[in-house]
Design an enzyme around this catalytic site. Structure first.
Site, PDB file in Angstrom:
ATOM      1  N   GLY A 148       1.591   0.619  -5.804  1.00 33.86           N
ATOM      2  CA  GLY A 148       1.065   0.080  -4.559  1.00 33.86           C
ATOM      3  C   GLY A 148       1.869   0.567  -3.360  1.00 33.86           C
ATOM      4  N   CYS A 149       1.242   0.530  -2.204  1.00 35.22           N
ATOM      5  CA  CYS A 149       1.867   1.082  -0.993  1.00 35.22           C
ATOM      6  C   CYS A 149       3.064   0.236  -0.560  1.00 35.22           C
ATOM      7  CB  CYS A 149       0.840   1.200   0.125  1.00 35.22           C
ATOM      8  SG  CYS A 149      -0.144  -0.278   0.434  1.00 35.22           S
ATOM      9  N   TYR A 150       2.880  -1.074  -0.472  1.00 38.05           N
ATOM     10  CA  TYR A 150       4.009  -1.937  -0.122  1.00 38.05           C
ATOM     11  C   TYR A 150       5.126  -1.801  -1.148  1.00 38.05           C
ATOM     12  CZ  TYR A 150       1.252  -4.770   3.258  1.00 38.05           C
ATOM     13  OH  TYR A 150       0.524  -5.221   4.327  1.00 38.05           O
ATOM     14  N   VAL A 151       4.705  -1.674  -2.406  1.00 36.40           N
ATOM     15  CA  VAL A 151       5.671  -1.625  -3.500  1.00 36.40           C
ATOM     16  C   VAL A 151       6.585  -0.413  -3.347  1.00 36.40           C
ATOM     17  CG1 VAL A 151       5.910  -1.496  -5.999  1.00 36.40           C
ATOM     18  CG2 VAL A 151       3.978  -2.753  -4.986  1.00 36.40           C
ATOM     19  N   SER A 184       7.300   1.202  -0.680  1.00 38.82           N
ATOM     20  CA  SER A 184       8.162   0.970   0.470  1.00 38.82           C
ATOM     21  C   SER A 184       9.304   0.010   0.142  1.00 38.82           C
ATOM     22  CB  SER A 184       7.267   0.428   1.593  1.00 38.82           C
ATOM     23  OG  SER A 184       7.908  -0.502   2.379  1.00 38.82           O
TER      24      SER A 184
END
Lengths: 350, 350, 350, 350
Positions: free
Chosen positions: D151-154, D156
């Site tokens: 995931g994108c947030y992950v 980051s």
């Protein structure tokens, strides 16, 4: 002093929200009924969270007769069949009505039917309907029972070009209205339908509705009113990545002798403080900024003649929700109610 | 295959940054010198943090002779006196030059001097200078030693209107170019000088430079080139709250018989894939979106005849830093170097 | 009813503009002198074009004695040496002063000198200075002659965390204030100095001032005031691409037994309508929106205990120019003048 | 050199578009099938107008067996039931699969079922599934047949905190991930469902999904992978008014002795150019800018110890569509195919 009893039909949209804000701070208004069929019974601060703490009213479901009985003036922010049902019933009940939609903006039902692609169900009301642009129709508005509040682009275009067509300073042919609008110009449902998602609008610019936007005939009706003869205009609306505001750049072919100086004088002669208390004539086209009018009822205008290429350029800026909708509606309410025209519209944002 | 040795003079601005990115990914280019007088000796990834990890070069201070010796092609992104010093010296040193500024865009030095309000110090070079719009001047560019890369608004306006003036489909009078640009169109220093602070641009729209913007005569020169006769145009640039992109809405008076269908055909006939590999003709004016061209070398165009008001409306969109500056410069480099015109410009963003 | 005579020193900045707007619509205020040394003699509508038509005053150059004589209350929007010159002289002249800058926010001059890196030239005034957060210091403000108006981030952080530290619901260690602000939070000059150009801020997010932002000690002073003991907090401010508004997400370590339900109750118990007429407790952290507070004097707050990871999350949103500056200053003026606290601040935008 | 045959299932979304762009410019890839059930048979340039002129392929309807036969690697950008149908069938057909959704990110099906609230229909595949964060799992990815793209947030959060938990520099308790994302982080359908209209997002900031966002367990899984033991984190995602980009500000409690200097060294020791060719360690937290990573596969990180309050602050920025989705997927494809890890990902934007 007794207060004017005011209600809103269709209170939960973007214009409804701006209307409620504007009316709450109006010193002579008592807000009565906020009618919202699909959300009846909800606290307004729950439905429109920005208004929490500002307004204790709940939305209600009510008949036109009930609304008319409770109100001196009703703002109707519906569309099509609903409008055609509400407006005559409100008038029958004795209320004055300011209609925010497009249904009562045209003298000629055929124009509505052609551009809105719906039959007009209240043709008999059109004779008494007044088109609510105060700068052109003030005295009729004062006496009106039913006002059709102008479209946002229309207000912007007509306030820019009317001084020139009225004073015979430009040719009839070649009128162009090139406008850019923020997204609040369309209602929330319309935004959803057109999928105006942030990811499609942010960092984007694009035209839409070229040649068939519903505001086209209303712009022409407004210019005809100012000129005293029929006029055609090319109208190109665009979307720009901002919330509120319209910038219109209008073009016309100057008659011989028109200079920038004379064009600015023409704007000032037409839009005197008395006749246009919310129109500000700026010294240069580049001084017309959407930021200066956002959240206010002002429309800023300016003009320049580009002599080498033979064009008059007129700029105008307004807030589509205020001077383009709710603020102008309040200005009309003031006129219809014998209040000072600027009451509740100066000294505050909306 | 040996690589083309390429250097940039004025590497640290917005266009310089875009040029470096574009050149780094070009399969036939070896980036040699990045000249930046005021920031010499700094790693490019420190000066332009987005390029950290992409480029190990340091900016240098160097003489024109040194730069010319190290390079086959030099991009010069300076202005005024600096340009007039660098360009002839680079040519003398044997390098081909693509000048990004306004100094070598005009055949007629007097036009430059009138609009840029500076004397032109290299008049003798103008005879051999080629104006670098590939869609109009491809063969001359192939043979050129010095190319003046077109302005961003100019590219947008000329690609929109050239098909119509070239094919005699519109009147000479009444050409209008109404353009909205993102802020990267101006260099960083210019942005600072004009105080284009976020708080002044965000949620704002405004015109500027009406009647005196320096791109006006270049638009007219481009249209004259296409038409084979002198033409005037009214140009109104605006700022919109976005980073990259220009949307131009151009207006012209159609000659009898021009329809939307014929207007679209005229665009396709003029901008064939062979003659305009980066121009895409869209099916409708509303299909021209800045988002679709941002970070690419494409210019999207479309047209519509509004018959009821007698106007041709042409839309064009491009990225001011790419097709409006660095990408077009690369396209010119490809042509001047015998590479395929689209090399390093398709299949990637910039 | 006689009106309060009010003047502004430093009228031409972003906060000055918001103050003028707010004061113009206040029913008990007469705006007297708008002092702007570097722009004296200019019509306010020329200096701040959005105010054209709203205010006929011109900016003036005046001595502190002259300003004090003409005014009951003076807002001072200066910094450093100028503030230290103006404020004591205004007080000597008999005016009450609300200082917008950082100079009179601290009880302890040493804190100011450490964080602002300037000597404090009016230490003797600090004893009578009141820190102007009405939700914590209302009674002192009512009696004050000199109020130091709180910082924007500070208001947002303290209104979020004060209920928890005051009621002993969280640990002293581990207080974190992670805030995102729009660009109007900094003055125009500061924006120019930091080169907050549109092209650098648009489509960007970044932190700044971590560990040394001047609002850090003021946040701690406010929390200490609420808690009755010294507290430390980690403060990380960020810039986000919007004009107005701060969203603060604060973190604290809940003491055993604290649930989301209790946390929301703690917010409501602390921020009762009587003690905090402009604080709205929202039902969930995700219901705290900058858009709902923009252009208003409200601060929206909510809280949630994330039990699985053992953190209390508190959100707060306010408009940095209104509840974070001009609106709160007006609220203080109301308190210092015996007016209703919400007068001129509800029923309108600012 | 023969090219890798690559197909995409679910090609018409935001991530699909970014994937196509990235693959078109990849020197070792031949794009084969673009599968889109609901839009089969349409030219990709019509479906995704920005890709007109870049790609002549049409979307197709095809069975998993057909897609597998035509492809060496397939990117699957579907959700839930469709993913559970496609992925095993593609693997059976002999293709390697990179799954973009959440279905194959967890080793433990129970975690998926708890947070995604759906039964996991392919539990037997989880043993061979590799979580595709190259900085932590490179060697497994090289050998994998099925990769669950993070995931994108992950991405980051884990790239920010992993160095510290892996090297034992912070306490296990008190990990906080406070993130702000642009709107492209969610797919177009999700944006429509959440009514992320421009008018709701522009000039707004707000949190969402606090305590229940699906990326929470994946962040914890990633940190556990780095630390070698289970860890909990508090994750608070927010929406900010931008298109692309995530800025994460992470907090942790430093163990005694950790200084800013040591924290920066820890980042550099962990994210060496060899192990993390797309992670750039910036000199200060304030140097981490979304603009510097937008349209690239880079993740910029930095850290600071705020000693007075005892917190470690770590910042990270990435483009949610690139390093947060399509770019990272390409990086995984490179690893799975024996290509250089950075091939087609440096020297260009995406």
């Amino acid at each position: 002093m007794s207060k004017l009893r005011v209600s809103i039909v269709g209170a939960s949209g973007l214009v409804g929200e701006c209307l409620i804000k504007a009316l709450l701070g109006h010193p002579r208004v008592e807000l009565k009924l906020l009618v919202s069929e699909h959300a009846a019974g909800r606290a307004i601060g729950e439905l429109l969270p920005a208004l929490a703490g500002e307004c204790e009213l709940k939305t209600v479901s009510a008949t036109p007769a009930e609304v008319a009985q409770a109100s001196d003036v009703v703002f109707c922010a519906k569309k099509g069949a609903e409008t055609f049902q509400w407006v005559p019933a409100l008038l029958d009940g004795g209320a004055k009505v300011i209609d925010i939609g497009g249904e009562f903006r045209f003298r000629d039902a055929a124009v509505y039917e052609t551009w809105y692609k719906e039959p007009h169900a209240c043709k008999d009301l059109l004779k008494q309907t007044v088109w609510g642009l105060p700068e052109l129709c003030r005295e009729e508005i004062r006496a009106a029972k039913l006002v059709g509040n102008p479209g946002c682009y229309v207000t912007s275009a007509v306030l820019a070009l009317a001084p020139f067509v009225a004073q015979g300073l430009v040719e009839d042919a070649g009128l162009i209205v090139d406008s850019y609008s923020g997204l609040s110009g369309a209602g929330r449902q319309f935004n959803a339908k057109l999928s105006n998602l942030f990811v499609d609008v942010d960092e984007n610019l694009r035209a839409y509705g070229v040649g068939n936007h519903k505001h086209t005939p209303e712009i022409e009706q407004g210019l005809a009113r100012a000129a005293g003869r029929d006029l055609k205009a090319t109208f190109v609306p665009h979307l720009a990545p901002l919330d509120r505001g319209i910038l219109t750049t209008a073009f016309a072919r100057p008659k011989p002798g028109l200079t920038t100086e004379k064009a600015l004088a023409a704007l000032k002669d037409f839009h005197t403080p008395a006749r246009a208390p919310f129109v500000r004539v700026r010294a240069a086209v580049g001084d017309v900024n959407v930021r200066d009018v956002a959240f206010t009822n002002y429309c800023d205008v300016s003009a320049q003649v580009v002599e080498r290429s033979g064009q008059l350029v007129v700029a105008s800026a307004l807030d589509n929700l205020v001077k383009g909708a709710a603020g102008q509606a309040l200005q009309n309410m003031n006129l219809m109610s014998g209040f000072e025209e600027t009451l509740g519209l100066k000294g505050r944002s909306l």
